[in-house]
Motif scaffolding. Sequence first.
Motif, short mmCIF file in Angstrom:
data_model
loop_
_atom_site.label_atom_id
_atom_site.label_comp_id
_atom_site.label_asym_id
_atom_site.label_seq_id
_atom_site.Cartn_x
_atom_site.Cartn_y
_atom_site.Cartn_z
N THR A 646 0.90 -1.17 0.03
CA THR A 646 0.09 0.03 0.06
C THR A 646 0.89 1.28 0.03
O THR A 646 0.36 2.24 0.31
N ASN A 647 2.37 1.10 -0.24
CA ASN A 647 3.02 2.29 -0.25
C ASN A 647 3.28 2.61 -1.72
O ASN A 647 3.85 2.49 -2.39
N LEU A 648 2.51 3.70 -1.91
CA LEU A 648 2.21 4.41 -3.04
C LEU A 648 3.64 5.25 -3.34
O LEU A 648 3.94 5.68 -4.51
N MET A 649 4.29 5.85 -2.28
CA MET A 649 5.44 6.70 -2.33
C MET A 649 6.62 5.97 -2.98
O MET A 649 7.47 6.36 -3.84
N ASP A 650 6.62 4.70 -2.59
CA ASP A 650 7.97 3.89 -3.24
C ASP A 650 7.50 2.65 -3.54
O ASP A 650 7.47 1.51 -3.07
N PRO A 651 6.88 2.34 -4.75
CA PRO A 651 6.37 1.15 -5.28
C PRO A 651 7.31 0.12 -5.60
O PRO A 651 7.21 -1.19 -5.86
N LYS A 652 8.74 0.55 -5.63
CA LYS A 652 9.63 -0.62 -5.66
C LYS A 652 10.08 -1.28 -4.43
O LYS A 652 10.73 -2.28 -4.63
N LYS A 653 9.54 -0.91 -3.51
CA LYS A 653 9.94 -1.61 -2.05
C LYS A 653 8.88 -2.67 -1.93
O LYS A 653 7.68 -2.45 -1.81
N ARG A 654 9.37 -3.81 -2.18
CA ARG A 654 8.43 -4.87 -2.29
C ARG A 654 9.27 -6.11 -1.45
O ARG A 654 10.39 -6.16 -1.04
N TYR A 655 8.47 -7.06 -0.88
CA TYR A 655 8.73 -7.93 0.11
C TYR A 655 7.86 -9.37 -0.22
O TYR A 655 6.90 -9.31 -0.90
N LEU A 656 8.77 -10.49 0.09
CA LEU A 656 8.31 -11.61 -0.10
C LEU A 656 8.00 -12.57 1.08
O LEU A 656 9.04 -12.77 2.00
#
Length: 954
Positions: A646-656
Amino acid sequence: METCLPLEGPGRRGQRGVDGRPGSALAGGRAERRAPAGECRRTGAPPRFPRRPTLTQVPFRGLLPQRLRWVFGYSGALAVHSLGGGEAPLLLYACSNTLVLHDILGNRQAHLQGHSNVISCLCVSEDGRWVATADGGPDALVIVWDSFSGIPVRTIFDSHPADGVAAIAISRDAKYLATISAGTVQRVCVWKWTYATEAPACSAELRPEFGRQVSELLRGRAEEPPPPAPTRAASLLSLQTFSKAVGHFSQSVFHFNNSQALTGTSAGKLVLWDAVRPRPREPPAKPHAMKAIKLMPMQKDGLTVLTVLESYFVTCDVKGDVKFYDGQLQLLDWYSHLHAGPIRSISFSKSPPSAPADYSRSRTVGGQPFAVRNFILSTADATVLHVATDGTKYEKVMEEAKRAVNAIACHPSQALIAVGSHCGLLKVWDYEQTKYLVSRIFVEASIQCLSYDPEGSLLAAGFTDGSVYILDAISLQSNCKEFKFSRGPVTHISFSHDSEYLATADEKLSVTVYRRVLRNGQRCWEHLAGLHSHYKPIRSILFGVQLDSDEPRLLSLGEDRQLVEYDLNSSSKDHLVVLRRDRVEQAAVPLCLAWYPQLSTESFILTANSCYKMKLYNTTTKMCRKTLLGPTYGSPLEKMQILPTTNLMDPKKRYLAYITKDKVGVQILPVDGNPHKSSAFICHPGGVADLACSYDGRYVFTAGGDDCTVMKWEVNLPALEAAVPLGGEDLVPFYNLLDGGRDGEFFRELEDYFYYAQLRSHGIDTMETRQVSAHIPLEEIPFVMRAMGFYPSEEKIEEMINEVKFSEYADTGKQVTKINLGDFIKLYINHRPAFGLSMKKIRRAFQVLGYDNENGEKVIDRGDLLSLLQCRGEHMTEEELAACLTTLLGMNPEGGISEPGTCDTSAALLEEEIPDEITAEIFTADILGLPIPEPEKNKTEKRDQSLIHEGSES
């Protein structure tokens, strides 16, 4: 009333906190002699009714990447205890490896964590202050907890190291703790746990003819360790002992007025035991020897529980009745209207009746009103009831799954989780408010898998009989008639992104597809087609979206190493079209599959395999683009899901999020092999069955299978990110994975070989001035890898070269032709075997390929070995094999390929040097020239010693 802690409190020698770290000493604690556990400093008497524990006293476990927030369900095989009083019960029960304090009225839980194995037994002191738990796995622990603070006050290591603990008990004065081992030959130990002693006060081996002991009870004495009560037999009983059927023993108690003991049986009888008294002129009897003196029929129904409440005996039976008896076994009171089913345990409130007249049911004992405290019942049907002893009020406080929970699914837009079990119970919870909303019981079969559709209006359920139900997500009523096109249990189920397709996989290795159609003006579901698409178990099915359109695409991954993509547009009724098949592994077994987030210009599919590797495949060409070291927490990844963001500021921060055999973890993306970018915690030591993520990515849920529980874990991403710099920046984490690190001999050798490769690429014999570079050509990669003790197959070599060659192609359109030292180290770390080559793997190969010789050893015939090397896998030519073996055996110092015509000579030499029958030890030591590790001294060691340098394979 004043209470105190025992002498050895948290923070002292041998103690561990709830998260495995040393505990902190309580305020005001000094190294002075304290009163024993539960004993008053002033009077020396145990407090009868201590203050009620509060959940707010349980300590916070620090800033961890994951924190257990709630547990749904409980371990029904163990007792449920009441620690509170009045109308608001505070329950204590075990869930897998976690002890739960559950405030029913306040809808709160506190979790006491310290065991790494499933809790096998627990007990509570008479005053409710002290709780003892034990587990039954390797490195078993016995932990004594303070229920008021939630702090472990004593930890006993290696009480029964071989087999773990089967039963545990605390004496009535809370001074002694008794344990029984879980092995074939059982041993009972009695510990004076209030003192810092590592050895038990006394112990004894139990005679096998008495049968397996499953519970025990202690009678406390201040002078000497107390004897355990008989749980199976103190002397052998048979039909001839009393000329009547005795039945199976359930539980035993000591008489509260004398030295006798009683045991309940499944035939509704009580066995009365008494101390053996020697006759005149006979040698003295053994201390605490007991003998059955009487068999008393109490009722027709089997007794499941027998306990003591103050000066009363209490029994529970298979019909759900509760009865109270006095010291002469005269019936005083009973509760027969509960309809609870077979009762597993009973636990009474720790607070006395405030007004006896209010709790009386018009019965008197000795002219006084008969009053007992409110109590908690747990049943064999995983139901917990709170009973008010005025006889007018009882309520179900918990009703959970009584069989394995293998299926969970989270709603795509609301805080809802669906939980399905093998008893056919389907429940939906609001996991934010931790409130049960709706349920449905399927009596036909067991629920094996669940899935919400992306719109959140439908819930699909797969069953062990092969049937598939499509339900309304709110009411759980069937949306259409169930389908039954699978011939075996449905193991996976998934909707397409547009909710137009539903796919399932089953144990019979088939993939079945359903589609939604418009019929008579209404949307309904119909069976499209099925296909037997794999020849080994299917590990994942996955819907995605086409790159050039909004059409769905479907893939399945099997243990046969095949990634199968289906053409849904070309498929028709009863004909499922396969678009392409790709073999994604050579030796490892692929275990799970996920769509990798769009973190670059290239789109990937992410897989994890049995060798702790994660691989990225191009979504179009299915070419392996990267191989990376995955989390190495005891077992490979079993399932994984990309956390929603739900982080629209940094969409490249993703987790598995992922699960292994017994752990749940989170990995920071992009995956690069850095071990500090992931974390994992033990969740279900008995095995994790399923994984689900909340729609906002805040929570991860795990299902425990046979432990019948579901755990809600809060994900603390800032804490996970904060741990990454602690491992070092840039290449430091990868240096630390090398033997000796950045300053070790291994790294220096690697640098030397790297420069040797430059000389080799420029030409060894040239006299021209050389240009020293920080790079080597890609063609030199396999030679440096082999020089470092890692011998990849030809396919792996091709994967490594292609990984570097096309690393920049999607961005620049150009191929890379060279590699520097830093990138080479990353390539080496990510591609080498995670734990090296072990003797166990070599022996396993001989088990498969060999036969038993006259000495019972697994051997391979010399001719068969040479034939296998020339005909199977990446086979060798006769010349290559001859050169390889003669070099290994020291007969070819040059190490080159033999000239034509010399193979016959080499074959003759090989016959002399290699025996006719080759064992794993001969192959390892005499042919490969590798040292064989000594037998492991520690039998609980989980990893074999490495034969070659760590991270190499044959």
